[in-house]
Design a protein around this motif. Structure first.
Motif, PDB file in Angstrom:
ATOM      1  N   THR A 113     -11.364 -24.812  -4.138  1.00 53.44           N
ATOM      2  CA  THR A 113     -10.948 -23.416  -4.479  1.00 53.44           C
ATOM      3  C   THR A 113      -9.796 -23.594  -3.636  1.00 53.44           C
ATOM      4  O   THR A 113      -8.394 -24.026  -3.600  1.00 53.44           O
ATOM      5  CB  THR A 113     -11.910 -22.605  -3.633  1.00 53.44           C
ATOM      6  N   LEU A 114      -9.867 -24.874  -2.466  1.00 50.32           N
ATOM      7  CA  LEU A 114      -8.411 -24.789  -1.513  1.00 50.32           C
ATOM      8  C   LEU A 114      -7.786 -26.170  -2.283  1.00 50.32           C
ATOM      9  O   LEU A 114      -6.342 -25.800  -2.180  1.00 50.32           O
ATOM     10  CB  LEU A 114      -8.510 -25.701  -0.222  1.00 50.32           C
ATOM     11  N   CYS A 115      -8.650 -27.137  -3.043  1.00 43.11           N
ATOM     12  CA  CYS A 115      -7.629 -27.576  -3.587  1.00 43.11           C
ATOM     13  C   CYS A 115      -7.012 -27.135  -5.610  1.00 43.11           C
ATOM     14  O   CYS A 115      -5.329 -27.957  -5.038  1.00 43.11           O
ATOM     15  CB  CYS A 115      -8.513 -29.388  -4.322  1.00 43.11           C
ATOM     16  N   SER A 116      -7.327 -26.553  -5.072  1.00 48.18           N
ATOM     17  CA  SER A 116      -6.700 -25.782  -6.616  1.00 48.18           C
ATOM     18  C   SER A 116      -5.053 -24.865  -6.021  1.00 48.18           C
ATOM     19  O   SER A 116      -4.264 -25.055  -6.423  1.00 48.18           O
ATOM     20  CB  SER A 116      -7.515 -25.107  -7.050  1.00 48.18           C
ATOM     21  N   LEU A 117      -5.627 -24.441  -4.876  1.00 45.37           N
ATOM     22  CA  LEU A 117      -4.683 -23.347  -4.485  1.00 45.37           C
ATOM     23  C   LEU A 117      -3.488 -24.030  -4.185  1.00 45.37           C
ATOM     24  O   LEU A 117      -2.306 -23.792  -4.097  1.00 45.37           O
ATOM     25  CB  LEU A 117      -5.147 -22.620  -2.917  1.00 45.37           C
ATOM     26  N   ALA A 118      -3.778 -25.815  -3.121  1.00 37.96           N
ATOM     27  CA  ALA A 118      -2.795 -26.513  -2.823  1.00 37.96           C
ATOM     28  C   ALA A 118      -1.928 -26.486  -3.158  1.00 37.96           C
ATOM     29  O   ALA A 118      -0.636 -27.202  -3.651  1.00 37.96           O
ATOM     30  CB  ALA A 118      -3.601 -27.824  -1.562  1.00 37.96           C
ATOM     31  N   ASP A 119      -2.627 -28.011  -5.383  1.00 40.56           N
ATOM     32  CA  ASP A 119      -1.646 -28.113  -5.664  1.00 40.56           C
ATOM     33  C   ASP A 119      -1.269 -27.357  -6.479  1.00 40.56           C
ATOM     34  O   ASP A 119       0.467 -27.763  -6.357  1.00 40.56           O
ATOM     35  CB  ASP A 119      -2.798 -29.266  -6.849  1.00 40.56           C
ATOM     36  N   MET A 120      -1.387 -25.785  -6.776  1.00 41.78           N
ATOM     37  CA  MET A 120      -0.429 -24.690  -7.478  1.00 41.78           C
ATOM     38  C   MET A 120       0.608 -25.646  -6.165  1.00 41.78           C
ATOM     39  O   MET A 120       1.589 -24.268  -7.422  1.00 41.78           O
ATOM     40  CB  MET A 120      -1.546 -23.737  -7.195  1.00 41.78           C
ATOM     41  N   TYR A 121       0.710 -24.649  -5.161  1.00 41.25           N
ATOM     42  CA  TYR A 121       1.885 -24.703  -4.965  1.00 41.25           C
ATOM     43  C   TYR A 121       2.985 -25.932  -4.547  1.00 41.25           C
ATOM     44  O   TYR A 121       3.990 -25.657  -3.580  1.00 41.25           O
ATOM     45  CB  TYR A 121       1.503 -23.114  -3.452  1.00 41.25           C
ATOM     46  N   GLY A 122       2.337 -26.512  -4.453  1.00 40.94           N
ATOM     47  CA  GLY A 122       2.903 -27.801  -4.043  1.00 40.94           C
ATOM     48  C   GLY A 122       2.817 -28.066  -2.422  1.00 40.94           C
ATOM     49  O   GLY A 122       3.545 -28.735  -2.284  1.00 40.94           O
ATOM     50  N   VAL A 123       1.422 -27.873  -1.513  1.00 38.41           N
ATOM     51  CA  VAL A 123       1.675 -28.153  -0.111  1.00 38.41           C
ATOM     52  C   VAL A 123       1.055 -29.270  -0.621  1.00 38.41           C
ATOM     53  O   VAL A 123      -0.220 -28.995  -0.724  1.00 38.41           O
ATOM     54  CB  VAL A 123       1.012 -26.813  -0.326  1.00 38.41           C
ATOM     55  N   PRO A 124       1.253 -29.918   0.743  1.00 35.99           N
ATOM     56  CA  PRO A 124       0.577 -31.494   1.372  1.00 35.99           C
ATOM     57  C   PRO A 124      -0.615 -30.916   1.771  1.00 35.99           C
ATOM     58  O   PRO A 124      -0.517 -29.874   2.361  1.00 35.99           O
ATOM     59  CB  PRO A 124       1.171 -31.584   1.777  1.00 35.99           C
ATOM     60  N   ARG A 125      -2.226 -31.194   1.122  1.00 34.21           N
ATOM     61  CA  ARG A 125      -3.168 -30.664   1.616  1.00 34.21           C
ATOM     62  C   ARG A 125      -3.468 -30.655   3.394  1.00 34.21           C
ATOM     63  O   ARG A 125      -3.855 -30.100   4.094  1.00 34.21           O
ATOM     64  CB  ARG A 125      -4.511 -31.522   1.515  1.00 34.21           C
ATOM     65  N   ASN A 126      -2.710 -32.077   4.045  1.00 32.34           N
ATOM     66  CA  ASN A 126      -2.841 -32.435   4.996  1.00 32.34           C
ATOM     67  C   ASN A 126      -1.728 -31.241   6.455  1.00 32.34           C
ATOM     68  O   ASN A 126      -1.547 -31.165   7.550  1.00 32.34           O
ATOM     69  CB  ASN A 126      -2.324 -33.490   5.475  1.00 32.34           C
ATOM     70  N   LYS A 127      -1.393 -30.363   6.159  1.00 27.56           N
ATOM     71  CA  LYS A 127      -0.834 -29.076   6.494  1.00 27.56           C
ATOM     72  C   LYS A 127      -1.593 -27.879   6.681  1.00 27.56           C
ATOM     73  O   LYS A 127      -1.432 -27.211   7.378  1.00 27.56           O
ATOM     74  CB  LYS A 127       0.465 -28.760   5.795  1.00 27.56           C
ATOM     75  N   ILE A 128      -2.487 -28.154   6.011  1.00 22.25           N
ATOM     76  CA  ILE A 128      -4.450 -26.959   6.361  1.00 22.25           C
ATOM     77  C   ILE A 128      -5.254 -27.378   6.927  1.00 22.25           C
ATOM     78  O   ILE A 128      -5.817 -28.641   6.471  1.00 22.25           O
ATOM     79  CB  ILE A 128      -4.316 -26.652   4.523  1.00 22.25           C
ATOM     80  N   GLY A 183      -8.791 -34.462   1.980  1.00 23.40           N
ATOM     81  CA  GLY A 183      -7.180 -34.754   2.737  1.00 23.40           C
ATOM     82  C   GLY A 183      -7.170 -33.582   3.424  1.00 23.40           C
ATOM     83  O   GLY A 183      -5.992 -33.091   4.263  1.00 23.40           O
ATOM     84  N   PHE A 184      -8.284 -32.426   3.911  1.00 24.67           N
ATOM     85  CA  PHE A 184      -7.561 -31.244   4.369  1.00 24.67           C
ATOM     86  C   PHE A 184      -8.439 -31.626   6.146  1.00 24.67           C
ATOM     87  O   PHE A 184      -9.299 -32.679   6.437  1.00 24.67           O
ATOM     88  CB  PHE A 184      -8.117 -30.476   4.516  1.00 24.67           C
ATOM     89  N   GLU A 185      -7.864 -30.735   7.274  1.00 22.31           N
ATOM     90  CA  GLU A 185      -8.006 -31.212   8.220  1.00 22.31           C
ATOM     91  C   GLU A 185      -9.624 -30.200   8.520  1.00 22.31           C
ATOM     92  O   GLU A 185      -8.590 -29.577   8.760  1.00 22.31           O
ATOM     93  CB  GLU A 185      -6.385 -31.660   9.332  1.00 22.31           C
ATOM     94  N   LEU A 186      -9.965 -30.686   9.248  1.00 23.79           N
ATOM     95  CA  LEU A 186     -11.443 -29.563   9.310  1.00 23.79           C
ATOM     96  C   LEU A 186     -11.657 -29.568  10.596  1.00 23.79           C
ATOM     97  O   LEU A 186     -11.555 -30.329  11.437  1.00 23.79           O
ATOM     98  CB  LEU A 186     -12.883 -30.906   9.025  1.00 23.79           C
ATOM     99  N   GLU A 187     -11.704 -28.937  10.602  1.00 21.52           N
ATOM    100  CA  GLU A 187     -11.970 -27.860  12.208  1.00 21.52           C
ATOM    101  C   GLU A 187     -13.647 -27.314  12.541  1.00 21.52           C
ATOM    102  O   GLU A 187     -13.718 -26.169  11.434  1.00 21.52           O
ATOM    103  CB  GLU A 187     -11.116 -26.512  12.955  1.00 21.52           C
ATOM    104  N   ILE A 188     -13.775 -28.014  13.288  1.00 18.17           N
ATOM    105  CA  ILE A 188     -15.216 -26.534  13.707  1.00 18.17           C
ATOM    106  C   ILE A 188     -15.051 -25.951  14.900  1.00 18.17           C
ATOM    107  O   ILE A 188     -15.074 -26.058  16.106  1.00 18.17           O
ATOM    108  CB  ILE A 188     -16.248 -27.494  14.434  1.00 18.17           C
ATOM    109  N   ASP A 189     -15.311 -24.359  14.799  1.00 20.95           N
ATOM    110  CA  ASP A 189     -14.774 -23.223  15.278  1.00 20.95           C
ATOM    111  C   ASP A 189     -15.726 -22.898  16.090  1.00 20.95           C
ATOM    112  O   ASP A 189     -17.164 -22.976  15.778  1.00 20.95           O
ATOM    113  CB  ASP A 189     -14.474 -22.307  14.319  1.00 20.95           C
ATOM    114  N   ASP A 190     -15.409 -21.837  16.914  1.00 19.73           N
ATOM    115  CA  ASP A 190     -16.827 -21.694  18.001  1.00 19.73           C
ATOM    116  C   ASP A 190     -17.656 -22.660  18.989  1.00 19.73           C
ATOM    117  O   ASP A 190     -18.642 -22.361  19.004  1.00 19.73           O
ATOM    118  CB  ASP A 190     -17.628 -20.415  17.198  1.00 19.73           C
TER     119      ASP A 190
END
Length: 436
Positions: free
Chosen positions: A276-291, A318-325
């Motif tokens: 889902t996130l890959c599709s959204l990033a690619d649809m709008y042409g946004v580098p995944r490392n910005k997310i 290519g996304f940056e993963l955060e462990i929250d909380d």
């Protein structure tokens, strides 16, 4: 068929209402108090979707059998919804510890078929049979809503005023889809600053702003969206809005900023999150490392094997993963060992730093930061509210800070204006606490 449920052998809703009303009249004649207890399986629809109706039915049959084994002789029990069971009994025959033990055992036994099961119960203590049964059941729902996010709790008791809050939330849920189509859900941003006071990223949050201008607190609607599964619809919408914002910022002074998107546990059950996130990033042409993708530690621990694979796919994409909380609730070092996340986010509401902090607490926080650095992880502290907290965290070599000391969550336009103003004035965009 009208009176008995063919799956569990219990009364149907129709049969329960008729027979329970007769029992209540008996209690009235004896001037005797009574108890109505309602039980249901959290996210039963998800269990059916993931594991199949056969296993879902086995869980319902098991729960019905256990209810029959524990309910007193003078009582009426029924299955009044897909996964909703209700029992009416004399108050003197209600022993909460027995019911809690029974629910816990059903969870453990059902866990052999279904990975994780939570069963919650709401209890209404009655002294008047003049209240409609449907209203009593509403009371038990209202009580149950208070513990729906607590897997350690099984039973909650109705208190006056709870029903009004639940009805308000249900009214919001009923207009939720229309609100999305009307654009009433707005992206809010809370900046994250580095040790030099520079805003380098922001967490994406949402606020419901009605057509009349009323801002509805997330605390009012988020829990109910989670319980109904509709949080997935909101998350998908917010992710899309945030990624479009990154596209809008390209070629502007904001182009260096990253955005952190929250992923709720329910998103994993309904969506292929990486796709889902890959599709959204690619649809709008946004580098995944910005997310940056924020996943709470508790969400990873639950169904860990499945979600570990999803986490690995997010990093590989290519996304940056955060462990929250991290540090809130059931922290597990296995999370850091098994999940190749790039960022660790500490919950400062849990790990308090103030003038009264004990040396032991400070040592724990500093050790967590040091451990993350050895794992080559960026450390973000959220919930920073005072200069003392900021100074202590910077002394511990924390990378990024987030909290009301710097800014509350604000609309995108206000976020952009504040940054532009701070750049023009050459000042750190730190708000004074009294202005927040």
């Amino acid at each position: 068929l009208a009176y008995y449920d063919t799956l569990t052998g219990m009364f149907t809703r129709h049969g329960f209402f008729i027979h329970a009303r007769g029992l209540l009249e008996t209690f009235k004649a004896r001037d005797e108090d009574f108890v109505l207890i309602q039980m249901n399986v959290r996210h039963f629809r998800i269990i059916n979707n993931l594991y199949g109706m056969e296993k879902g039915n086995r869980l319902l049959v098991l729960l019905a059998e256990r209810i029959r084994s524990i309910k007193p002789k003078e009582s009426i029990a029924g299955r009044v919804g897909d996964d909703v069971f209700v029992v009416v009994m004399p108050r003197h025959d209600f022993y909460a510890e027995n019911w809690e033990r029974m629910l816990w055992r059903v969870e453990q036994e059902a866990g052999e078929d279904v990975f994780h099961v939570h069963i919650h119960a709401g209890v209404f203590m009655g002294d008047s049979v003049n209240i409609p049964l449907s209203r009593m059941i509403e009371y038990t729902w209202a009580a149950q809503e208070t513990i729906m996010d607590d897997p350690q709790s099984h039973i909650a008791y109705y208190r006056p005023g709870q029903l009004k809050k639940v009805r308000r939330a249900r009214a919001l849920i009923n207009v939720f889809e229309k609100a999305i189509r009307r654009g009433e859900f707005q992206v809010y941003l809370q900046p994250q600053v580095d040790r030099h006071g520079k805003v380098v990223s922001a967490e994406v949050l949402s606020r419901w702003v009605t057509a009349s201008g009323e801002i509805i607190s997330p605390g009012e609607f988020i829990p109910f969206l989670e319980q109904t599964g509709q949080i997935v619809r909101l998350d998908h919408y917010v992710w899309g809005q945030a990624i479009q914002l990154l596209k809008k910022w390209e070629g502007t002074p904001f182009s260096h900023l990253k955005l952190s998107l929250n992923v709720f546990p329910e998103d994993f059950d309904y969506l292929d999150v990486p796709d889902t996130l890959c599709s959204l990033a690619d649809m709008y042409g946004v580098p995944r490392n910005k997310i940056n993708v924020e996943i709470t530690e508790s969400a990873i621990i639950s169904r860990s094997a499945l979600r570990q694979r999803v986490a690995d796919r997010l990093v590989e994409a290519g996304f940056e993963l955060e462990i929250d909380d991290f540090g809130k609730g059931n922290s597990s070092l296995n999370t850091l060992r098994n999940i190749k996340a790039q960022t660790l986010k500490l919950d400062m509401d849990f790990l308090k730093i103030d003038e009264d902090s004990s040396m032991r607490g400070m040592i724990i926080i500093e050790s967590m930061i040091h451990m993350a650095k050895l794992l080559d992880m960026t450390v973000v502290a959220e919930g920073v509210e005072t200069n003392a907290q900021r100074d202590a965290l910077l002394e511990m070599d924390c990378d990024l800070l987030q909290g009301y000391l710097f800014s509350k969550p604000i609309p995108v336009a206000e976020f952009e204006n504040n940054l532009q103003k701070s750049w023009h004035e050459g000042k750190c965009p730190v708000c004074r606490l009294e202005e927040v």
